[in-house]
Scaffold this motif. Structure first.
Motif: not given
Length: 248
Positions: A192-193, A200-209, A225-229, A240-242
Motif C-alpha cells: 500500500w503506497a 510534498f518533500c523532495k527527499d521522501v516521495h511517500g510511504q509504503i505499508k 511493516q512501514i517504510y518510506q521511499y 525506515a521512517r525518520g
C-alpha cells in the motif's frame, strides 16, 4: 507460487510497483500476461528499458502477452473489425454483455501451457483495475473476473496474480472502495503506497505499508511493516521512517 498480491495507492502514484513486478517476473523467466489499461505499450517499454528489460524482445519470444487497453477500446468504439476467433477482450464496452468473460478468456488462453513452452510459471499483471469501473463495468463483474483469474492462475496453474487499484478513503466513489476493500480481504500480500500526510518533500516521495496476510490461512495476526521511499531514475530507495536525507 499461487499468491495474489494487491498493489494499492492512496494520494500518490503506485505505478512504480507495477514496473518493478513486470521487470522482476520477466527477468525471472516467467510467462507474463500484462493487462495494461492505463498506459500505452511504448510507455511501459521506455520504463522497462531503464530497468534493463526489453518488452519488445519478450513479446517476440512469446514470454510477454500484452493487452493494450487503450487501443482495444478505440478498436471497439470506432468499429475496427475483429479477427475471426479473436473477440475483443473488452467486449463489455459494446453493451453486448455486462460481464468480463471475454477478458478472462483472453487471460486464460494467454497463460495456458503451449507446446514447447519452458517458462517457469504464469503471472497475471493488471494496471489498473479501477479503470474497468470507470469504463462502466459493475463492481460484481470486476470481482468475479479477479475471482476466476485467481482460481485459474493461482490454483490451477500455480502462478501469481498482481493487481493495482487506486483508492481514496475520503472518496465518494463507493463502487471503487467496495472493490478495493473486497480485494484486501482476499489478498495474500498488500503493498500500500501512500502519499505523505504532511505534503510534498523532495527527499521522501511517500510511504509504503507491507501487509502479509497470515490471517488468511492461519489463526495469526497480519504482519505490517512501514517504510518510506524515494523514487529515482532507475530504482527506488526504501528506508525506515525518520531516516531520510531530509532528516539526517
Amino acid at each position: 507460487q499461487g499468491k495474489f498480491t494487491l498493489l494499492r495507492d492512496t494520494r500518490t502514484d503506485g505505478s512504480f510497483l507495477v514496473h518493478h513486478f513486470l521487470s522482476f517476473y520477466l527477468r525471472a523467466g516467467c510467462k507474463v500476461c500484462f493487462v495494461a489499461l492505463l498506459q500505452s505499450f511504448s510507455h511501459y517499454s521506455i520504463v522497462a528499458q531503464k530497468l534493463g528489460v526489453s518488452l519488445a524482445a519478450a513479446k517476440e519470444r512469446g514470454q510477454l502477452v500484452f493487452l493494450e487497453g487503450l487501443k482495444s477500446c478505440l478498436d471497439l468504439l470506432f468499429g475496427e473489425e475483429e479477427q475471426p476467433g479473436q473477440p475483443n477482450p473488452l467486449q463489455f464496452l459494446s453493451g453486448s454483455s455486462c460481464d468480463l468473460r471475454a477478458l478472462f478468456d483472453f487471460v486464460r488462453v494467454s497463460l495456458g501451457a503451449a507446446a514447447g513452452d519452458s517458462w517457469k510459471g504464469p503471472v497475471l499483471l493488471v494496471d489498473d483495475l479501477s479503470v474497468l469501473l470507470s469504463l462502466g463495468a459493475a463492481p460484481v463483474a470486476v470481482l468475479d473476473f479477479i475471482h476466476y483469474c485467481r482460481v485459474c492462475v493461482c490454483c490451477q496453474l500455480k502462478g501469481n496474480v498482481v493487481v493495482l487499484v487506486h483508492s481514496n478513503e475520503d472518496s465518494e466513489d463507493e463502487e471503487n472502495e467496495l472493490v478495493v476493500n473486497s480485494l484486501c480481504h482476499h489478498s495474500d500480500l498488500i503493498l500500500w503506497a501512500e502519499g505523505l500526510a504532511t505534503g510534498f518533500c523532495k527527499d521522501v516521495h511517500g510511504q509504503i505499508k507491507i501487509i502479509k496476510r497470515l490471517s488468511l490461512r492461519q489463526a495469526e495476526q497480519d504482519v505490517v511493516q512501514i517504510y518510506q521511499y524515494k523514487i529515482q531514475d532507475r530504482n527506488v530507495t526504501f528506508f525506515a521512517r525518520g531516516l531520510s536525507a531530509a532528516v539526517l
